[in-house]
Design an enzyme around this catalytic site. Sequence first.
Site, PDB file in Angstrom:
ATOM      1  CG  ASN A  96      -1.806   1.205   1.301  1.00 15.11           C
ATOM      2  OD1 ASN A  96      -1.993   1.910   0.302  1.00 15.11           O
ATOM      3  ND2 ASN A  96      -2.376   1.458   2.464  1.00 15.11           N
ATOM      4  CE  LYS A  98      -0.431   3.333   4.820  1.00 17.73           C
ATOM      5  NZ  LYS A  98      -0.317   3.499   6.268  1.00 17.73           N
ATOM      6  CG  HIS A 185      -5.749   1.551   5.469  1.00 20.80           C
ATOM      7  ND1 HIS A 185      -5.291   2.537   6.317  1.00 20.80           N
ATOM      8  CD2 HIS A 185      -4.717   0.685   5.293  1.00 20.80           C
ATOM      9  CE1 HIS A 185      -4.037   2.289   6.631  1.00 20.80           C
ATOM     10  NE2 HIS A 185      -3.666   1.163   6.034  1.00 20.80           N
ATOM     11  CD  GLU A 187      -3.120   5.564   6.835  1.00 21.87           C
ATOM     12  OE1 GLU A 187      -2.060   5.300   7.394  1.00 21.87           O
ATOM     13  OE2 GLU A 187      -3.260   5.558   5.589  1.00 21.87           O
ATOM     14  CD  GLU A 260      -3.091  -2.405   7.641  1.00 18.70           C
ATOM     15  OE1 GLU A 260      -1.919  -2.252   7.323  1.00 18.70           O
ATOM     16  OE2 GLU A 260      -3.978  -1.597   7.345  1.00 18.70           O
ATOM     17  N   GLY A 266       2.778   2.326  11.595  1.00 21.12           N
ATOM     18  CA  GLY A 266       3.689   3.461  11.621  1.00 21.12           C
ATOM     19  C   GLY A 266       4.392   3.690  12.938  1.00 21.12           C
ATOM     20  CB  SER A 306       5.349  -1.637  11.799  1.00 24.98           C
ATOM     21  OG  SER A 306       4.912  -0.331  12.091  1.00 24.98           O
TER      22      SER A 306
END
Length: 380
Positions: A96, A98, A185, A187, A260, A266, A306
Amino acid sequence: PPSLMNVQLTFAFAFAFGGSEAQAVSRGTRVSVAAKPFLRPLSRLSHHNHNRNTRAASLTRTRATAWPWTRQQAPELPPLASSSQGVKRRKIVAGNWKLNPTTRQEAVTLLQELSQQHQQRGEDAPEVVVFPPLTYLSDAICTLQGTGIKVGAQNAGSQGKGAFTGEIAPSMLASAGCEYVLLGHSERRTLFKETDEDINHRMKACLEQPALSVILCVGETLQEYEAGLLKAIVDTQLRKGLAGIPTSELESGRIIIAYEPVWAIGTGLVATPDQAQAAHEAIRATVASMHSEKAANSLRIQYGGSVSPDSASSLMSMPDVDGALVGGASLKADSFTSIVQGALSDPLPPAALTKKKSDLPKVGIGSAAAPAAEVNPIPN
């Protein structure tokens, strides 16, 4: 308790003969001696029931603390045959990108490096997908043609056409050559406020396009993780995100789940292989309760958060971890290729796994996540 039962029965016999309370006390002493042959069997029965109730209460407390979630937080799920019983699923590794890289030239360079480094190895090799930003999709499809690397979009709208400025229809992505769409996702959920219902509408619109498959992301936040709500959150996201989806779509392999944990994205923290395995088992059990055990066993579940070349192989060696959704490490051809190589490892044999519930990690309560060897410069 037996002693209290003896006293109660003794005074019952005493009062039965009449007289004052003081006379009953005096008479009760004599009655208790005469009643001993009758009281002993009752005393033993009472003692047995008392011990049995104590053991039952202790077992209830043990079951209540065996996992960090409770029956009120998530429904009881049926036992599920794990992948160790012979179910073989093809690994899938997805990158991904992003909102990266910042220019088209950088994107083309990365695509060319991926094209040069990737090697096709037949049906047993992992499936590989990249998710570039929308403006780089055409370059990705052209550059990666013939390499075996598939291209997907990072999101899609729920509408087919009309006055929806800024939206992209699934049919547009399919006709452009995309084979995958990434939905749900964290985000998109947190930054853009997409709900489970929104994601479900997008899922149904994507599945109307025969050429498209979907990766559905689920996972808990740090606060939910610390509260021990992993199973409850993921169960809810799956039930709402997959609502109205036919069982046949899950059994066909067009839907992949990416677990996830938001606390790992991150941060440089990665769930241990045992933690990932336990979470993936919970996901598979939810799908089994919603659809069928066949659908659950055929479902591929990726781990994301990560993921690095150092952690990928051990994570994907677990029997219910069917691949990885990679963030920052997918922006470097070398690191992404190394992760794909890690997917070639065979899962651990059943004997190498401890399957007892008491030995599984309590994800969300006192579990220390393993730090990644190197924090990705771009959040996963």
